[in-house]
Design an enzyme around this catalytic site. Structure first.
Site, PDB file in Angstrom:
ATOM      1  N   LYS A 121      25.290 -31.466  -0.825  1.00 39.76           N
ATOM      2  CA  LYS A 121      25.395 -31.731  -2.318  1.00 39.76           C
ATOM      3  C   LYS A 121      24.672 -32.794  -3.137  1.00 39.76           C
ATOM      4  O   LYS A 121      24.956 -33.799  -2.176  1.00 39.76           O
ATOM      5  CB  LYS A 121      26.357 -30.344  -2.242  1.00 39.76           C
ATOM      6  CG  LYS A 121      26.107 -30.724  -3.793  1.00 39.76           C
ATOM      7  CD  LYS A 121      28.116 -30.158  -4.645  1.00 39.76           C
ATOM      8  CE  LYS A 121      28.163 -29.841  -6.004  1.00 39.76           C
ATOM      9  NZ  LYS A 121      29.805 -28.908  -6.339  1.00 39.76           N
ATOM     10  N   SER A 202      29.771 -24.332  -8.202  1.00 39.04           N
ATOM     11  CA  SER A 202      28.443 -25.222  -8.573  1.00 39.04           C
ATOM     12  C   SER A 202      28.578 -25.433  -7.391  1.00 39.04           C
ATOM     13  O   SER A 202      26.743 -26.343  -7.443  1.00 39.04           O
ATOM     14  CB  SER A 202      29.859 -26.947  -9.012  1.00 39.04           C
ATOM     15  OG  SER A 202      30.675 -27.827  -8.106  1.00 39.04           O
ATOM     16  N   SER A 226      34.663 -24.505  -5.790  1.00 39.16           N
ATOM     17  CA  SER A 226      33.011 -24.770  -5.504  1.00 39.16           C
ATOM     18  C   SER A 226      32.223 -24.659  -4.676  1.00 39.16           C
ATOM     19  O   SER A 226      31.135 -24.998  -4.027  1.00 39.16           O
ATOM     20  CB  SER A 226      32.850 -25.834  -6.767  1.00 39.16           C
ATOM     21  OG  SER A 226      32.985 -25.894  -8.265  1.00 39.16           O
TER      22      SER A 226
END
Length: 538
Positions: A121, A202, A226
């Site tokens: 990420k 997210s 998330s």
């Protein structure tokens, strides 16, 4: 990249080159030429162990595997109308793969991740040529001075860092009306089961990328939901570890109380292999020292097909009644677990929702301001040095950063004081005591090994104007307590995945992995997505 978007971005960054940047704001109606008659991807659904066996037998090299994934990313992710889960490709990936192939040829294999392509990420620092931006144009062009602790561990394990995944900007802590998977830098990530559906959470890019077979494994981060929500919505396994099992050093923060990174994979075995590779004590994150004596460097030894036998599993109150199709999925899951020897205890309550009051959000607002200001101070080449700078940047560049929704969460956080404020301390006490005591009490009073719940409902249509349409979820108790949570695919609603979460007490990852693996092997729910433009239900 569309010319109009490139001009906007160049005006902000001074025409800094963007590696793998996508700039499509909303899903198009293009089909991206993906249909059932098309030849299947050569490595579709291959596990890390299968890739490892192929490299050991010399069927493939790590370089060849990486090249295949990179070609798929170019064709299915970064093409017009594609998945848009990858925000940047590592320009050094093939060189890293060559070096690892050379090591293997010399008889040295570091472990189960040697030569395996992993993506992370874009809020996790890498001290290389890739940027770390949290999806914000305010950090575009800026590189981190060093690897995050978990990235150092990942490299030591022999993984190939293939690239970075898109995310909800600032890990979805920016607006009260945002679209999950949208960022100013990366724009909108899509769901691989239907490209006009939202990927959730997210860590949207991490969930979509590994589900869509753009890489073997991914790493996401979670403050509340998330990791588990995008894992559920994209039909993969996600592990949200106990806070402190993985270091948070070098990760753009929201909450020092709740933040953690964690693995996401297509199977429990893959996620377990990645989990053990990144544990360790880190002086830069003292919370990791609480894990001493509690972490394992190999969680795959807990993969037990009989892991449900004799287990007492609590069913979280409120699981049934949200959606009739989800209810049916959960009922089948209950039957499968009982058939494998588990005893289920219904209507388990872990806390009263009202007991938190507004403390959950207030805690995050305080910690986000404090943590982000400290983090930005560690980025010498960043144009923004504080949360206040980020807010002003977004105002100055609203056409790129705020074309659909504002930054109310950022502005509210900026109004908070320091972590020495009594108000903050009261919120912290409420959140941690209610959540931990609630789970601990439920486990003890009912003699439970774990508690299960629906991770989330089926993915909703992408809506950048009105924002997300969350239905149900069960992430909050484990998130606020800092306890581990695993989600595993449980079924489909009109082709859209639904996951089941399994959580328990602190450092109970071995037990949860055993339970999740037994359920996975008994049901084998996951189906590879087809990257359909839409479900065509009406």
């Amino acid at each position: 990249m569309k010319r109009r978007n490139f001009i906007q971005l160049s005006a902000i960054t001074g025409a800094i080159p963007f590696l793998g940047l996508k700039a499509c704001a909303t899903p198009s109606n293009e089909t991206n030429n993906n249909n059932d008659e098309e030849q299947a991807f050569e490595l579709e659904e291959w596990t890390a162990s299968q890739l490892q066996e192929a490299m050991e037998s010399r069927t493939y090299t790590s370089r060849q595997i990486c090249e295949l994934y990179l070609a798929r990313i170019a064709a299915k992710d970064q093409s017009d109308g594609g998945l848009n889960s990858v925000i940047e490709v590592n320009p050094d990936a093939l060189q890293i793969a060559d070096d690892l192939d050379r090591e293997r040829g010399e008889g040295s294999v570091r472990g189960p991740l040697h030569g395996i392509p992993v993506m992370i990420k874009d809020n996790i620092d890498t001290g290389d040529k890739m940027m770390t931006t949290a999806g914000s144009m305010a950090l575009a062009g800026s590189t981190a001075p060093d690897d995050a602790f978990i990235i150092k561990k990942l490299r030591e394990a022999g993984a190939v860092l293939l690239g970075k995944t898109n995310l909800s900007e600032w890990a979805n802590f920016r607006s009260f009306r945002s679209s999950s998977g949208w960022s100013g830098r990366g724009r909108q990530t899509r769901n691989p089961y239907a490209l006009d559906r939202n990927p959730c959470g997210s860590s949207a890019g991490s969930g979509a990328a590994v589900s869509g077979n753009m890489c073997a494994l991914t790493i996401g981060t979670e403050t509340n939901g998330s990791i588990v929500c995008p894992s559920s919505a994209n039909g993969v396994v996600g592990i949200k570890p106990t806070v402190g099992l993985w270091s948070r050093d070098g990760i753009i923060p929201i909450s020092e109380t709740q933040d953690t990174a964690g693995p996401m994979g297509r199977t429990v075995a893959d996620a377990a292999a990645l989990l053990g590779a990144c544990v360790g004590l880190d002086e830069a994150d003292r919370v990791t020292h609480e894990s001493e004596g509690n972490f394992q460097t190999d969680y795959t030894k807990f993969l037990d097909v009989d892991g449900l036998k004799g287990k007492r599993i609590g069913v979280l109150d409120g699981v049934i009644g949200y959606h009739e199709a989800v209810d049916e999925i959960m009922e089948r899951a209950f039957e499968a677990m009982e058939a494998q020897g588990a005893t289920l205890i219904k209507d388990i309550r872990v806390s009263e929702n009202g007991a938190y009051g507004n403390s959950g959000l207030e805690l995050l607002l305080y910690e986000f301001k404090d943590g982000l200001n400290k983090y930005l101070a560690s980025r010498p080449d960043a144009r923004v040095k504080s949360l206040a700078d980020v807010i002003q940047f977004n105002k100055d560049n609203g056409d790129v950063e705020m074309p659909y929704f504002p930054q109310g969460i950022l502005e509210r956080a900026e109004m908070k004081g320091s972590l020495s404020d009594n108000e903050y301390k009261e919120h912290l006490k409420v959140v941690t005591e209610v959540s931990r005591n609630g789970i601990d009490k439920a486990l003890e009073e009912n003699n439970l090994d774990a508690i299960i719940g629906v991770t989330g409902g089926p993915a909703w249509p992408i809506d950048v104007i009105n924002g997300d349409h969350f239905g149900t979820g069960s992430s909050t108790p484990a998130a606020r307590s800092g306890y581990p949570n695993i989600t595993v695919p449980a079924g489909y609603v009109h082709g859209l995945p639904v996951g089941m979460s399994i959580f328990s007490g602190k450092y109970q990852e071995p037990k949860l992995i055993s339970i999740a693996y037994a359920f996975e092997q008994a049901t084998m729910v996951r189906k590879a997505p087809k990257l359909l433009p839409t479900l065509n239900l009406i």
